[in-house]
Design an enzyme around this catalytic site. Structure first.
Site, PDB file in Angstrom:
ATOM      1  N   HIS A  19       0.820  -1.213   0.000  1.00 25.96           N
ATOM      2  CA  HIS A  19       0.000   0.000   0.000  1.00 25.96           C
ATOM      3  C   HIS A  19       0.857   1.267   0.000  1.00 25.96           C
ATOM      4  O   HIS A  19       2.046   1.249   0.365  1.00 25.96           O
ATOM      5  CB  HIS A  19      -0.919   0.014   1.225  1.00 25.96           C
ATOM      6  N   GLU A  93      -2.446  -6.831   7.369  1.00 27.28           N
ATOM      7  CA  GLU A  93      -1.118  -6.762   7.984  1.00 27.28           C
ATOM      8  C   GLU A  93      -1.056  -7.608   9.245  1.00 27.28           C
ATOM      9  O   GLU A  93      -2.062  -7.867   9.909  1.00 27.28           O
ATOM     10  CB  GLU A  93      -0.777  -5.298   8.305  1.00 27.28           C
TER      11      GLU A  93
END
Length: 202
Positions: A19, A93
């Site tokens: 990201h 994550e």
């Protein structure tokens, strides 16, 4: 009489995109499962990734459920003409528990004083769920090419696992907006090692 062999499908090519940047990335704070949004630099990085991928023909778009990954995927998908990303919790994550929100100095101080870290997801668990996610994605797009937006900790864990823990080296940087490739053939995953020895350009 022998049965004709079924045609073999080519491996599915997955491009793993980290990201774009967030304010916590700038502050070098540990994000983990904390949902921190992109900043303007992160949105620009997502646009740059999209430009780099624009020459390809893409069959799907997936992302973690955390907003920084979702928005990165949405920016990429808008440029590539892809629908909204399919969001998978298995791409999220790594959870860092009580370390989240700390900078790296604070993390080191906690780790020096604690034998175990409350809420820290084992790396083995990250690898298991991330591998399962990539196999699931590839099964939905046999022989295709798919963009997968996820996180630095997930990409790092996968790279270690798929390289027999020889890569990435300590000086290798998985930067915001960086792109790495994995080929998936059934349940077999192969890391396409990047040409750069010390990092990738986003």
């Amino acid at each position: 009489m022998t049965r004709a062999a079924l045609p073999r499908t080519s491996p599915t090519r997955l491009v793993l995109v980290r990201h774009g940047e967030t304010d916590w990335n700038v502050q070098r704070r540990i994000q983990g499962a904390t949902d921190i949004p992109l900043n303007d630099a992160g949105r620009a990085q997502a646009s740059a990734v999209a430009s780099g991928l624009a020459r390809g023909r893409w069959d799907g778009l997936y992302s973690s459920t955390l907003s920084r990954a979702v928005e990165t995927a949405q920016i990429i998908g808008g440029r590539l003409g892809l629908p909204e990303p399919v969001q998978l919790t298995t791409l999220a994550e790594r959870s860092y528990g009580v370390l989240e929100g700390l900078d790296h100095g604070g993390r080191a101080a906690v780790e020096a004083q604690a034998a175990t870290i409350d809420g820290l997801e084992p790396r083995s668990a990250v690898i298991a769920r991330a591998r399962a996610a990539l196999v699931e994605i590839a099964a939905a797009h046999p022989g295709g090419e798919v963009v997968v937006v996820t996180h630095g900790g997930v990409i790092h864990a996968l790279m270690l696992d798929l390289s027999d823990w020889t890569f990435p080296t300590p000086d290798y940087v998985i930067g915001n907006g960086s792109v790495h490739e994995v080929l998936v053939d059934g349940a077999d995953l192969t890391l396409v090692l990047p040409q750069a020895a010390t990092g990738t350009a986003g």
